[in-house]
Design an enzyme around this catalytic site. Structure first.
Site, mmCIF file in Angstrom:
data_model
loop_
_atom_site.group_PDB
_atom_site.id
_atom_site.type_symbol
_atom_site.label_atom_id
_atom_site.label_comp_id
_atom_site.label_asym_id
_atom_site.label_seq_id
_atom_site.Cartn_x
_atom_site.Cartn_y
_atom_site.Cartn_z
ATOM 1 N N HIS A 36 -28.967 8.227 -21.065
ATOM 2 C CA HIS A 36 -28.914 7.390 -22.273
ATOM 3 C C HIS A 36 -27.504 6.821 -22.508
ATOM 4 C CE1 HIS A 36 -29.233 5.898 -26.328
ATOM 5 N NE2 HIS A 36 -28.446 6.869 -26.782
ATOM 6 N N GLU B 91 -21.982 14.604 -31.959
ATOM 7 C CA GLU B 91 -23.231 15.000 -32.631
ATOM 8 C C GLU B 91 -23.991 16.079 -31.866
ATOM 9 O OE1 GLU B 91 -25.994 11.880 -33.621
ATOM 10 O OE2 GLU B 91 -24.386 10.618 -34.363
ATOM 11 N N ASP B 92 -23.971 16.008 -30.550
ATOM 12 C CA ASP B 92 -24.911 16.807 -29.753
ATOM 13 C C ASP B 92 -24.293 17.897 -28.888
ATOM 14 O OD1 ASP B 92 -26.848 15.173 -30.835
ATOM 15 O OD2 ASP B 92 -27.000 13.883 -29.075
ATOM 16 N N ASP C 266 -26.774 1.128 -28.492
ATOM 17 C CA ASP C 266 -27.459 2.413 -28.662
ATOM 18 C C ASP C 266 -28.856 2.196 -29.243
ATOM 19 O OD1 ASP C 266 -27.837 5.266 -28.961
ATOM 20 O OD2 ASP C 266 -27.037 5.139 -30.999
#
Length: 172
Positions: free
Chosen positions: A30, A58-59, A118
């Site tokens: 991604h 964030e991840d 995105d």
């Protein structure tokens, strides 16, 4: 070019073991797709780097300080703008997305440009694999595109606008 190779290595390692929700592909596909869109539409090296790193804070366990220490203030600032700040305790999804949309409406054009890339890549996946959620998602992204006014003249914005509007009106 060496910067982008280092950024790609960092992002790949940061997302190691993570998989995409619908496709079960390695997560890094991604950010690479987002970076490719940014590059193809004339984004700067810093924007391409931010695209590769846009989900790291964030991840993963990495922080903006890590990104700043490794890649500098300009890239860290772009990643900061691209990182959602809403939290579950802020309220339901509609409230949280409103918080993030309002913040992104104030983001610099360089960050909005990456966010649009995105949005384009995520939309492809969600529409294909989760049509029922796509209706909610497309409405949110339509509102987000409207709010990000600093990039309304970019070619990438027109790609996103065509994608979102076409799918939004097809799915309502």
């Amino acid at each position: 070019m060496i910067l982008l190779e280092n950024v790609l290595d960092f992002a790949t390692n940061a997302h190691d073991g993570q998989r995409r929700k619908y496709t079960d592909e390695p997560y890094i596909v991604h950010p690479i797709a987002v970076a490719d869109l940014v590059q193809r539409h004339g984004g700067s090296e810093a924007q391409i780097a931010a695209a590769l790193l846009h989900d790291v804070v964030e991840d993963t366990n990495h922080t903006l300080a890590d990104i700043n220490a490794n890649f500098g203030h300009e890239i860290a600032t772009l990643v900061q703008w691209l990182t959602d700040t809403s939290k579950p305790e802020d309220g339901n999804r509609k409230i949280r997305k409103g918080i993030d949309r309002d913040r992104l409406s104030n983001a610099p054009a360089e960050a909005q440009f990456v966010k649009v890339a995105d949005l384009i890549d995520n939309t492809r996946t969600i529409v294909k694999f989760d049509p029922s959620f796509a209706k909610v998602y497309l409405s949110e992204k339509h509102d987000l595109l409207t709010a990000m006014t600093k990039i309304h003249s970019s070619s990438l914005f027109f790609v996103a606008q065509k994608q979102i509007r076409g799918l939004f009106f097809k799915n309502i």
